[in-house]
Structure formats: C-alpha cells, structure tokens
Design a protein around this motif. Structure first.
Motif, PDB file in Angstrom:
ATOM      1  N   GLN A 223       0.826  -1.208   0.000  1.00 21.52           N
ATOM      2  CA  GLN A 223       0.000   0.000   0.000  1.00 21.52           C
ATOM      3  C   GLN A 223       0.863   1.261   0.000  1.00 21.52           C
ATOM      4  O   GLN A 223       0.584   2.211  -0.725  1.00 21.52           O
ATOM      5  CB  GLN A 223      -0.936   0.016   1.203  1.00 21.52           C
TER       6      GLN A 223
ATOM      7  N   LEU B 239       2.356   1.744  -3.490  1.00 28.23           N
ATOM      8  CA  LEU B 239       1.320   2.139  -4.437  1.00 28.23           C
ATOM      9  C   LEU B 239       1.074   3.644  -4.334  1.00 28.23           C
ATOM     10  O   LEU B 239       1.078   4.360  -5.338  1.00 28.23           O
ATOM     11  CB  LEU B 239       0.031   1.366  -4.169  1.00 28.23           C
TER      12      LEU B 239
ATOM     13  N   TRP C 157      -5.635   7.488  -7.073  1.00 28.67           N
ATOM     14  CA  TRP C 157      -5.339   6.387  -6.167  1.00 28.67           C
ATOM     15  C   TRP C 157      -6.160   6.469  -4.894  1.00 28.67           C
ATOM     16  O   TRP C 157      -6.693   7.514  -4.538  1.00 28.67           O
ATOM     17  CB  TRP C 157      -3.854   6.369  -5.813  1.00 28.67           C
TER      18      TRP C 157
ATOM     19  N   ASP D  66      -6.006   3.857  -0.989  1.00 26.43           N
ATOM     20  CA  ASP D  66      -5.012   3.075  -0.243  1.00 26.43           C
ATOM     21  C   ASP D  66      -4.619   1.783  -0.939  1.00 26.43           C
ATOM     22  O   ASP D  66      -3.496   1.317  -0.804  1.00 26.43           O
ATOM     23  CB  ASP D  66      -5.533   2.734   1.160  1.00 26.43           C
ATOM     24  N   ASP D  67      -5.547   1.171  -1.689  1.00 29.76           N
ATOM     25  CA  ASP D  67      -5.250  -0.143  -2.260  1.00 29.76           C
ATOM     26  C   ASP D  67      -5.464  -0.249  -3.768  1.00 29.76           C
ATOM     27  O   ASP D  67      -5.379  -1.332  -4.329  1.00 29.76           O
ATOM     28  CB  ASP D  67      -6.053  -1.226  -1.546  1.00 29.76           C
ATOM     29  N   HIS D  68      -5.716   0.873  -4.426  1.00 33.35           N
ATOM     30  CA  HIS D  68      -5.932   0.841  -5.872  1.00 33.35           C
ATOM     31  C   HIS D  68      -5.430   2.154  -6.473  1.00 33.35           C
ATOM     32  O   HIS D  68      -5.663   3.215  -5.904  1.00 33.35           O
ATOM     33  CB  HIS D  68      -7.422   0.676  -6.186  1.00 33.35           C
TER      34      HIS D  68
ATOM     35  N   THR E 298      -2.741  -2.511  -7.701  1.00 37.85           N
ATOM     36  CA  THR E 298      -3.532  -2.954  -6.561  1.00 37.85           C
ATOM     37  C   THR E 298      -2.588  -3.440  -5.473  1.00 37.85           C
ATOM     38  O   THR E 298      -1.574  -4.076  -5.758  1.00 37.85           O
ATOM     39  CB  THR E 298      -4.522  -4.082  -6.930  1.00 37.85           C
ATOM     40  N   ALA E 299      -2.937  -3.100  -4.252  1.00 37.94           N
ATOM     41  CA  ALA E 299      -2.147  -3.539  -3.101  1.00 37.94           C
ATOM     42  C   ALA E 299      -3.001  -4.457  -2.251  1.00 37.94           C
ATOM     43  O   ALA E 299      -4.215  -4.293  -2.138  1.00 37.94           O
ATOM     44  CB  ALA E 299      -1.691  -2.339  -2.281  1.00 37.94           C
ATOM     45  N   ASP E 300      -2.361  -5.455  -1.667  1.00 39.50           N
ATOM     46  CA  ASP E 300      -3.012  -6.364  -0.743  1.00 39.50           C
ATOM     47  C   ASP E 300      -2.046  -6.596   0.413  1.00 39.50           C
ATOM     48  O   ASP E 300      -0.922  -6.112   0.373  1.00 39.50           O
ATOM     49  CB  ASP E 300      -3.418  -7.669  -1.442  1.00 39.50           C
ATOM     50  N   PRO E 301      -2.451  -7.314   1.446  1.00 37.41           N
ATOM     51  CA  PRO E 301      -1.555  -7.499   2.590  1.00 37.41           C
ATOM     52  C   PRO E 301      -0.235  -8.188   2.264  1.00 37.41           C
ATOM     53  O   PRO E 301       0.718  -8.088   3.027  1.00 37.41           O
ATOM     54  CB  PRO E 301      -2.384  -8.357   3.550  1.00 37.41           C
TER      55      PRO E 301
ATOM     56  N   LEU F 173       2.183  -5.912  -3.907  1.00 40.01           N
ATOM     57  CA  LEU F 173       1.738  -4.942  -4.906  1.00 40.01           C
ATOM     58  C   LEU F 173       1.704  -5.627  -6.270  1.00 40.01           C
ATOM     59  O   LEU F 173       2.639  -6.335  -6.643  1.00 40.01           O
ATOM     60  CB  LEU F 173       2.725  -3.767  -4.950  1.00 40.01           C
TER      61      LEU F 173
END
Length: 103
Positions: free
Chosen positions: A14, A17, A32, A34-36, A49-52, A55
C-alpha cells in the motif's frame, strides 16, 4: 496490445502504491486510494492494486516496442522508494497479442 503483470511480494504494498501514484501525478494523470491506483502513461495505463502480501501492477502497453520502457519506469521508481528493502523491481510476466504468456 501487450499486457504486463508485475508483482512484488512485500508487506509495504500500500505504501509503495501511494508513493508511485503521488510521484507520477506531478507530471501525468494519476488517481489512487489506499489499495488501488491508476497512472496514465503515454504508452498505456498502469493499474496498481495492493493487498496485505504485496503490490500488483497491470500495464496495458500500446505497442511491443514500449514494453521495456513500461517495465523500466515502474521498476526504477520502485527501486528508489523501496531501497531499504533492497528491491530492484517487480517480477514481470507478459501476455502478448496472441495471448501467450512469456516470462
């Protein structure tokens, strides 16, 4: 039109990104959360896209001749932002115009 998929396994997806999108927004269209994110480069859009766990960047490149430039612009900036992790760039895969995956 080639489609590039880049992936970076990191707990800071995140953060990277947002840094990438904010940086590119100084010169080109970028949006943007936080996650896209999306950055509209001259040779095509890059959607992030970000995930736990990391990226992911999908880059829809307009021409085969721009594939290396597309990878390089993301990798160079990411390496600068993520230097503490020793990151040099994403791991890229490419889907060519015929739909064949290439490393």
């Amino acid at each position: 039109m080639p489609i590039l998929i880049g992936r970076l396994e990191t707990e800071h997806g995140q953060k990277y990104l947002v840094q990438l999108c904010k940086h590119f927004a100084h010169k080109i269209e970028a949006s943007w959360s936080d996650d896209h994110g999306r950055v509209d480069f001259v040779y095509g859009p890059a959607v992030m896209t970000a995930d736990p766990l990391g990226l992911t960047v999908r880059f829809d490149v307009d021409d085969l001749g721009h594939v290396e430039d597309a990878k390089s612009v993301i990798d160079r900036h990411l390496a600068r932002f993520a230097h503490r992790e020793g990151i040099e760039g994403l791991i890229w895969t490419e889907t060519g115009p015929e739909g064949a995956d290439t490393p």
